[in-house]
Design a protein around this motif. Structure first.
Motif, short mmCIF file in Angstrom:
data_model
loop_
_atom_site.label_atom_id
_atom_site.label_comp_id
_atom_site.label_asym_id
_atom_site.label_seq_id
_atom_site.Cartn_x
_atom_site.Cartn_y
_atom_site.Cartn_z
N ASP A 1 0.85 -1.18 0.00
CA ASP A 1 0.00 0.00 0.00
C ASP A 1 0.90 1.24 0.00
N ILE A 2 0.83 2.04 -1.07
CA ILE A 2 1.64 3.26 -1.15
C ILE A 2 0.69 4.45 -1.04
N ASN A 3 0.21 4.98 -2.14
CA ASN A 3 -0.81 6.02 -2.09
C ASN A 3 -2.21 5.44 -2.25
N SER A 4 -2.27 4.21 -2.71
CA SER A 4 -3.55 3.51 -2.83
C SER A 4 -3.58 2.36 -1.84
N ALA A 5 -4.79 1.84 -1.59
CA ALA A 5 -4.95 0.61 -0.79
C ALA A 5 -5.11 -0.55 -1.77
N VAL A 6 -4.27 -1.57 -1.64
CA VAL A 6 -4.28 -2.70 -2.57
C VAL A 6 -4.77 -3.96 -1.84
N THR A 7 -5.85 -4.54 -2.34
CA THR A 7 -6.40 -5.79 -1.81
C THR A 7 -6.15 -6.87 -2.85
N GLN A 8 -5.40 -7.92 -2.49
CA GLN A 8 -5.08 -9.00 -3.43
C GLN A 8 -5.73 -10.29 -2.96
N ARG A 9 -6.59 -10.85 -3.80
CA ARG A 9 -7.32 -12.07 -3.47
C ARG A 9 -6.88 -13.20 -4.40
N GLU A 10 -6.63 -14.36 -3.80
CA GLU A 10 -6.19 -15.52 -4.58
C GLU A 10 -7.34 -16.47 -4.78
N ILE A 11 -7.50 -16.92 -6.03
CA ILE A 11 -8.56 -17.88 -6.36
C ILE A 11 -8.26 -19.20 -5.63
N GLY A 12 -9.29 -19.74 -4.98
CA GLY A 12 -9.11 -21.00 -4.25
C GLY A 12 -9.00 -20.79 -2.76
N SER A 13 -8.14 -19.85 -2.34
CA SER A 13 -7.97 -19.64 -0.91
C SER A 13 -8.76 -18.44 -0.39
N ASP A 14 -8.88 -17.38 -1.19
CA ASP A 14 -9.59 -16.17 -0.76
C ASP A 14 -10.97 -16.04 -1.37
N THR A 15 -11.19 -16.66 -2.52
CA THR A 15 -12.51 -16.65 -3.17
C THR A 15 -12.61 -17.90 -4.05
N THR A 16 -13.83 -18.30 -4.37
CA THR A 16 -14.04 -19.60 -5.04
C THR A 16 -13.47 -19.63 -6.45
N ASP A 17 -13.82 -18.64 -7.27
CA ASP A 17 -13.35 -18.59 -8.65
C ASP A 17 -13.42 -17.15 -9.13
N PHE A 18 -13.00 -16.91 -10.38
CA PHE A 18 -13.00 -15.55 -10.92
C PHE A 18 -14.41 -14.96 -10.97
N LYS A 19 -15.39 -15.77 -11.38
CA LYS A 19 -16.74 -15.25 -11.52
C LYS A 19 -17.31 -14.81 -10.17
N MET A 20 -17.16 -15.66 -9.15
CA MET A 20 -17.64 -15.31 -7.81
C MET A 20 -16.89 -14.12 -7.25
N GLY A 21 -15.56 -14.12 -7.44
CA GLY A 21 -14.75 -13.03 -6.92
C GLY A 21 -15.07 -11.70 -7.56
#
Length: 397
Positions: A167-187
């Motif tokens: 996080d520099i001047n923006s807030a960055v949220t990084q989500r991984e498929i499988g562990s943080d969300t089910t798949d690309f469509k759901m995420g």
């Protein structure tokens, strides 16, 4: 294993191939070369796969895995995107090297117009090209520019997470498929409720994901993603082709309104042989381009419009950028011509306008003479000898 991987990374490897019944191999400056003398056994390859998997649940089901994606990081070596697969009943592993430092446009050799692209408030920015053309690095550079210069919420959906953004001047949220969300469509559907300004998706894989991506752009988000298409014009046609014929007219109109830019890439071997140069085609979607996309019958005019809009909009075709790379002596003329969209036209234009200068031709002759003088054991053989003499051919023990 880690010593071999480090040796390959130190020599500029972009990918590593680990397969039962074969030696360690690495892709260095686009060429796949062997790194060790001994071939790996099935048990050794399985043990390496277990070592690269971080979740105990995943390790427990290793023998049922046919395709598996994860990331792996080791101090002093680097970070990797890992694919573990089965072939002929045994394991094979492909590791993509991810630099620890997030890249910039300058470092990647990308045109400065991408800074303007990253400043957009809304719309879709698509980075396209074949596998291994540097799409992930370009997306990371776009995110890095936004992160350093704007105050926004950036949300990424990746499989697996590659570049790690602070996080520099923006807030960055990084989500991984499988562990943080089910798949690309759901995420992606969930992302629209998570107050993002910028959404980055690893890849647009199907019509449903593209439909949601266009909705995100239509509702005021900047969406950045990738497609496996060779150039800007074919990107538009590929998106339309993913939908049923009866929906394509509506999709075309929505795409005309939501698309902001297309960056298509190809990697070429540099003149001196060390590293690769990126050639990029840049489409900026102006009102005229929107009309061409919405019309449907005028999509074939887009390439000529890109070429004509270089000075005014910062757009460029592959052939225009390739000509620049030849003039700057970064790549050989033959290399650029082979990568061009229309090789015969590319050569004709360079010669007609005197851009294939005598100095460039002389440099080509000089390179050919040097190549003829090189001993057959040079190049990749030297790399192999260097690694083996460093005591790394120990897999049989």
């Amino acid at each position: 294993m880690e010593k071999i991987i480090k040796a390959a990374v130190d020599r500029g490897a972009s990918d590593l191939h680990i397969k039962a019944g074969d030696v360690f191999r690495a892709r260095i400056h686009g060429k796949l070369v062997g790194l060790t003398k001994q071939a790996l056994t099935a048990d050794q390859t399985r043990a390496i796969a277990l070592h690269l998997m971080t979740s105990e649940d995943d390790k427990a089901r290793i023998d049922t895995i046919t395709d598996f994606d994860c990331s792996w990081e080791a101090a002093g070596i680097g970070r990797f995107r890992v694919n573990i697969m089965k072939q002929r009943g045994t394991f094979m592993i492909v590791m993509r090297v991810i630099p620890l430092e997030v890249p910039t446009f300058d470092r990647l050799g990308l045109p400065p117009v991408l800074a303007r692209v990253a400043q957009a408030e809304r719309g879709m920015v698509l980075v396209t090209g074949v596998t291994g053309s540097g799409k992930s690095s370009t997306m990371a550079a776009l995110i890095n520019y936004i992160n350093q210069n704007q105050n926004r919420h950036i949300l990424t959906l990746e499989n697996p997470i590659e570049f790690l953004h602070k996080d520099i001047n923006s807030a960055v949220t990084q989500r991984e498929i499988g562990s943080d969300t089910t798949d690309f469509k759901m995420g992606l559907r969930a992302a629209l409720r998570q107050d993002p300004d910028v959404i980055m998706i690893g890849e647009l894989r199907d019509a449903e994901t593209i439909d949601t991506a266009m909705k995100a752009a239509e509702t005021g988000h900047l969406l950045i993603s990738t497609l496996h298409t060779p150039d800007a014009q074919s990107t538009i046609l590929r998106i339309m082709a993913m939908f049923p014929p009866e929906e394509q007219e509506v999709v075309r109109i929505r795409l005309a309104e939501s698309l902001h830019a297309v960056v298509s890439q190809r990697l070429l071997k540099k003149r001196e042989g060390n590293g690769r140069a990126v050639a990029a085609e840049i489409l900026i979607v102006t009102p005229a381009v929107r009309d061409m996309i919405a019309d449907g019958k005028r999509i074939g005019e887009i390439r000529d419009y890109i070429e004509a809009g270089r000075e005014q909009y910062g757009m460029q075709t592959f052939d225009q950028h390739l000509a620049d790379l030849v003039r700057s002596k970064e790549v050989m003329f033959e290399t650029a011509m082979a990568a061009s969209t229309n090789p015969s036209d590319f050569e004709l234009k360079l010669r007609m306008f005197g851009r294939l200068s005598q100095s460039v031709q002389s440099a080509q002759i000089e390179e050919q003479v040097k190549a003829a003088d090189q001993p057959a054991s040079g190049g990749d053989g030297m790399l192999l000898d260097g690694i083996q003499s460093g005591g790394l051919d120990f897999l049989g023990s």
